[in-house]
Scaffold this active site. Structure first.
Site, PDB file in Angstrom:
ATOM      1  N   ILE A 116      11.022   9.363   9.320  1.00  0.00           N
ATOM      2  CA  ILE A 116      11.320  10.553   9.086  1.00  0.00           C
ATOM      3  C   ILE A 116       9.556  10.444   9.495  1.00  0.00           C
ATOM      4  O   ILE A 116       8.737  12.150   9.622  1.00  0.00           O
ATOM      5  CB  ILE A 116      10.103  10.336   7.291  1.00  0.00           C
ATOM      6  CG1 ILE A 116       8.403   8.753   7.407  1.00  0.00           C
ATOM      7  CG2 ILE A 116      11.192   9.803   6.132  1.00  0.00           C
ATOM      8  CD1 ILE A 116       7.697   8.793   6.001  1.00  0.00           C
ATOM      9  N   SER A 168       0.510   5.448  -4.942  1.00  0.00           N
ATOM     10  CA  SER A 168      -0.160   3.844  -5.323  1.00  0.00           C
ATOM     11  C   SER A 168      -0.969   4.084  -6.001  1.00  0.00           C
ATOM     12  O   SER A 168      -2.380   4.491  -5.649  1.00  0.00           O
ATOM     13  CB  SER A 168      -0.297   3.425  -3.785  1.00  0.00           C
ATOM     14  OG  SER A 168      -0.282   1.416  -4.882  1.00  0.00           O
ATOM     15  N   TYR A 170      -3.737   0.729   2.955  1.00  0.00           N
ATOM     16  CA  TYR A 170      -2.585   0.543   2.812  1.00  0.00           C
ATOM     17  C   TYR A 170      -2.980   1.593   1.593  1.00  0.00           C
ATOM     18  O   TYR A 170      -2.982   2.715   1.434  1.00  0.00           O
ATOM     19  CB  TYR A 170      -1.436  -0.132   2.434  1.00  0.00           C
ATOM     20  CG  TYR A 170      -0.617   0.449   0.702  1.00  0.00           C
ATOM     21  CD1 TYR A 170       0.930   0.456   1.758  1.00  0.00           C
ATOM     22  CD2 TYR A 170      -0.793   0.176   0.170  1.00  0.00           C
ATOM     23  CE1 TYR A 170       1.882   1.059   0.787  1.00  0.00           C
ATOM     24  CE2 TYR A 170       0.661   0.054  -1.576  1.00  0.00           C
ATOM     25  CZ  TYR A 170       1.808   0.652  -0.383  1.00  0.00           C
ATOM     26  OH  TYR A 170       2.841   1.570  -1.957  1.00  0.00           O
TER      27      TYR A 170
HETATM   28  C1  UD1 Z   1      -0.028  -3.247  -4.187  1.00  0.00           C
HETATM   29  C2  UD1 Z   1      -1.288  -1.831  -4.988  1.00  0.00           C
HETATM   30  C3  UD1 Z   1       0.761  -1.784  -5.301  1.00  0.00           C
HETATM   31  C4  UD1 Z   1       1.445  -1.257  -4.313  1.00  0.00           C
HETATM   32  C5  UD1 Z   1       1.779  -2.436  -3.509  1.00  0.00           C
HETATM   33  C6  UD1 Z   1       2.988  -2.050  -2.359  1.00  0.00           C
HETATM   34  C7  UD1 Z   1      -2.823  -2.732  -6.477  1.00  0.00           C
HETATM   35  C8  UD1 Z   1      -3.459  -3.258  -7.706  1.00  0.00           C
HETATM   36  N1  UD1 Z   1      -1.250  -2.384  -6.219  1.00  0.00           N
HETATM   37  O1  UD1 Z   1       0.003  -4.295  -4.428  1.00  0.00           O
HETATM   38  O2  UD1 Z   1       0.934  -0.564  -6.377  1.00  0.00           O
HETATM   39  O3  UD1 Z   1       2.722  -0.574  -4.610  1.00  0.00           O
HETATM   40  O4  UD1 Z   1       0.476  -2.458  -3.280  1.00  0.00           O
HETATM   41  O5  UD1 Z   1       2.930  -3.191  -1.395  1.00  0.00           O
HETATM   42  O6  UD1 Z   1      -3.246  -2.347  -5.717  1.00  0.00           O
HETATM   43  N2  UD1 Z   1      -0.066 -13.076  -4.747  1.00  0.00           N
HETATM   44  C9  UD1 Z   1      -0.268 -14.439  -5.151  1.00  0.00           C
HETATM   45  N3  UD1 Z   1       0.866 -14.785  -4.136  1.00  0.00           N
HETATM   46  C10 UD1 Z   1       1.713 -14.483  -2.986  1.00  0.00           C
HETATM   47  C11 UD1 Z   1       1.680 -12.607  -3.092  1.00  0.00           C
HETATM   48  C12 UD1 Z   1       0.164 -12.464  -4.002  1.00  0.00           C
HETATM   49  O7  UD1 Z   1      -1.259 -14.601  -5.252  1.00  0.00           O
HETATM   50  O8  UD1 Z   1       2.223 -15.517  -2.576  1.00  0.00           O
HETATM   51  C13 UD1 Z   1      -1.391 -11.910  -4.741  1.00  0.00           C
HETATM   52  C14 UD1 Z   1      -2.023 -11.346  -4.027  1.00  0.00           C
HETATM   53  O9  UD1 Z   1      -3.362 -11.505  -3.840  1.00  0.00           O
HETATM   54  C15 UD1 Z   1      -2.553 -10.076  -5.481  1.00  0.00           C
HETATM   55  C16 UD1 Z   1      -1.017 -10.149  -6.584  1.00  0.00           C
HETATM   56  O10 UD1 Z   1      -0.220 -10.875  -5.935  1.00  0.00           O
HETATM   57  O11 UD1 Z   1      -3.877 -10.455  -5.738  1.00  0.00           O
HETATM   58  C17 UD1 Z   1      -0.457  -9.015  -6.571  1.00  0.00           C
HETATM   59  O12 UD1 Z   1       0.002  -9.129  -5.227  1.00  0.00           O
HETATM   60  P1  UD1 Z   1       0.938  -8.230  -4.465  1.00  0.00           P
HETATM   61  O13 UD1 Z   1       3.033  -8.326  -5.245  1.00  0.00           O
HETATM   62  O14 UD1 Z   1       1.777  -8.436  -2.667  1.00  0.00           O
HETATM   63  O15 UD1 Z   1       0.623  -6.539  -4.734  1.00  0.00           O
HETATM   64  P2  UD1 Z   1      -0.321  -5.659  -4.602  1.00  0.00           P
HETATM   65  O16 UD1 Z   1      -1.218  -6.093  -2.982  1.00  0.00           O
HETATM   66  O17 UD1 Z   1      -1.435  -5.832  -5.844  1.00  0.00           O
END
Ligand code: UD1
Length: 315
Positions: A57, A120, A144
Site C-alpha cells: 500500500i 482501532s 500503533y
Molecule cells: C490492541 C487494541 C486492538 C487492536 C490490537 C491490534 C486495545 C485495547 N486494543 O489490542 O483494538 O486490534 O491492538 O494488535 O488497545 N497478553 C497476555 N499474554 C499474551 C499476549 C497478550 O497476557 O501472551 C495480554 C496483553 O498484555 C493485553 C491483552 O492480553 O493486556 C490483549 O493483548 P493483545 O491481544 O495483544 O491485544 P491489545 O494490545 O489489547
C-alpha cells in the site's frame, strides 16, 4: 462494473470479509496484500472468485489503478500489534500512516464511492470511565494507537478537503478463525487457544485483571458491510465492539471450562503500552449503522477453538 477492493484481504479479518463478499456474489472482489502478515492460504478455495494483487500500500503507482473506480474500498492493511509498534516503530509507521495516506489518495483520484477504514480501539488509551464513547478525547499510549488514530484523522480530513466518503470503525480486540497464533505479537485469544490445545500454561502479562471487549470476527465483518451502505457517515468514527468486557483471567477460566481441563496460567510483568480496560459503547454504531453483534464470548470461543484444533491437527 462495480468492484469491492479489500486492502489486507489476505489477513485474519480481511480474509473473513473477502469470504463474505465473495459468498454474497454480486460485485467482483479485488484483494490488495503484500503478504507480510497476510497469507495466501487464508483465501484458499476463493481463487476463481477473487482478483489478487500482491502489492504494497506504500506503492502509490501500484495501488492506484487497482483502487480506481471501486464501489467500496475496505482499508484493513496494516502492521498490527501494540508491542510490535513499540519495538519496531519505523515499519509500522510507514505502513499504517504513510500507506494509509496513499490508499486515501488513490481513492480520491480513483473516485471511489465509499471507504471503510479499520481503525482501532487503542486510540482511546486509558479513559476514566467505561464504556468508551466516540466523543471521548483520544489518548494513544503506543505508536500503533497513534498511527491508527492518524488514519482516522486523515479519513476525516480527506472527507472535508477532497470529498472522500470515508467512515472509520474502531475495532475492539477482534478474534476468530484464521487469527495466527504463531507470533509473540499475536492476539491473546489465539495464543490462549494454542496453549489450551497443547495443554500448556499461557503467560499472562500483569495480574490478568485487565479487560477487553473481545469481538468475534463475523460481527465485525457484518458491521463493515453495513458501514459500506449507511447514509451520511462520511468523515465519522464508530466503535466496532461487542459491548461487553472480560478480564484475561476470566477468558482463561472459560477456556479451561470449555475444554474440561485445569491448567494454571503463569504470570509475567505487565506489557508496556498496554491499556488497562477496554469496552465499547455501541450506541452510535447501533443507531447509525444498524450494528447488531450476535456472538457471545463463549460462542465465539467455541467456534474459534473448533477451527484452531482442526488447523493445528492438520499441520
Ligand atoms: C490492541 C487494541 C486492538 C487492536 C490490537 C491490534 C486495545 C485495547 N486494543 O489490542 O483494538 O486490534 O491492538 O494488535 O488497545 N497478553 C497476555 N499474554 C499474551 C499476549 C497478550 O497476557 O501472551 C495480554 C496483553 O498484555 C493485553 C491483552 O492480553 O493486556 C490483549 O493483548 P493483545 O491481544 O495483544 O491485544 P491489545 O494490545 O489489547
Amino acid at each position: 462494473m462495480k468492484r469491492h477492493v479489500v486492502t489486507g484481504g489476505a489477513g485474519f479479518i480481511g480474509s473473513a470479509l473477502v469470504r463474505r463478499l465473495a459468498a454474497d456474489g454480486g460485485a467482483p472482489v479485488v484483494v490488495i496484500d503484500n503478504l507480510l502478515t497476510g497469507k495466501e492460504r487464508n483465501l484458499a478455495g476463493l481463487e476463481d472468485r477473487i482478483e489478487f494483487h500482491r502489492i504494497d500500500i506504500r506503492d502509490y503507482d501500484a495501488i492506484a489503478p487497482v483502487i480506481a473506480g471501486a464501489d467500496t474500498l475496505y482499508h484493513l492493511a496494516a502492521i498490527p500489534s501494540v508491542p510490535r509498534s513499540i519495538e519496531q516503530p519505523v515499519p509500522s509507521h510507514e505502513v499504517n500512516v504513510d500507506g494509509t495516506f496513499q490508499v486515501y489518495r488513490a481513492a480520491v483520484e480513483g473516485k471511489v464511492r465509499r471507504v471503510v477504514y479499520a481503525a482501532s480501539s487503542s486510540a482511546y488509551g486509558d479513559t476514566e470511565t467505561l464504556p468508551k464513547v466516540e466523543s471521548m478525547a483520544p489518548r494513544p499510549l503506543s505508536p500503533y494507537a497513534a498511527q491508527k488514530l492518524m488514519g482516522e484523522y486523515y479519513a476525516s480530513v480527506f472527507h472535508t478537503c477532497y470529498g472522500l466518503d470515508a467512515v472509520s470503525l474502531r475495532f475492539f480486540n477482534v478474534y476468530g478463525p484464521r487469527q495466527d497464533p504463531s507470533s509473540p505479537y499475536s492476539g491473546v485469544i489465539s495464543i490462549f487457544l494454542k496453549c489450551l490445545i497443547e495443554r500448556r500454561s499461557p503467560t499472562i502479562f500483569g495480574d490478568g485483571e485487565q479487560s477487553r471487549d473481545f469481538t468475534y470476527v463475523e460481527d465485525v465483518v457484518g458491521l463493515m458491510l453495513k458501514a459500506a451502505r449507511a447514509e451520511g457517515v462520511g468523515g465519522k468514527v464508530y466503535n466496532a465492539g461487542n459491548g461487553n468486557r472480560y478480564t484475561l483471567n476470566q477468558v482463561w477460566e472459560t477456556l479451561q471450562r470449555l475444554e474440561g481441563v485445569e491448567i494454571p496460567a503463569l504470570y509475567g510483568p505487565p506489557r508496556p503500552g498496554d491499556v488497562r480496560h477496554s469496552q465499547a459503547d455501541t450506541t452510535a454504531a447501533r443507531r447509525d449503522l444498524g450494528h447488531k453483534p450476535r456472538f457471545s464470548l463463549e460462542e465465539g470461543l467455541r467456534r474459534t477453538l473448533a477451527w484452531q484444533r482442526q488447523e493445528l491437527g492438520a499441520v
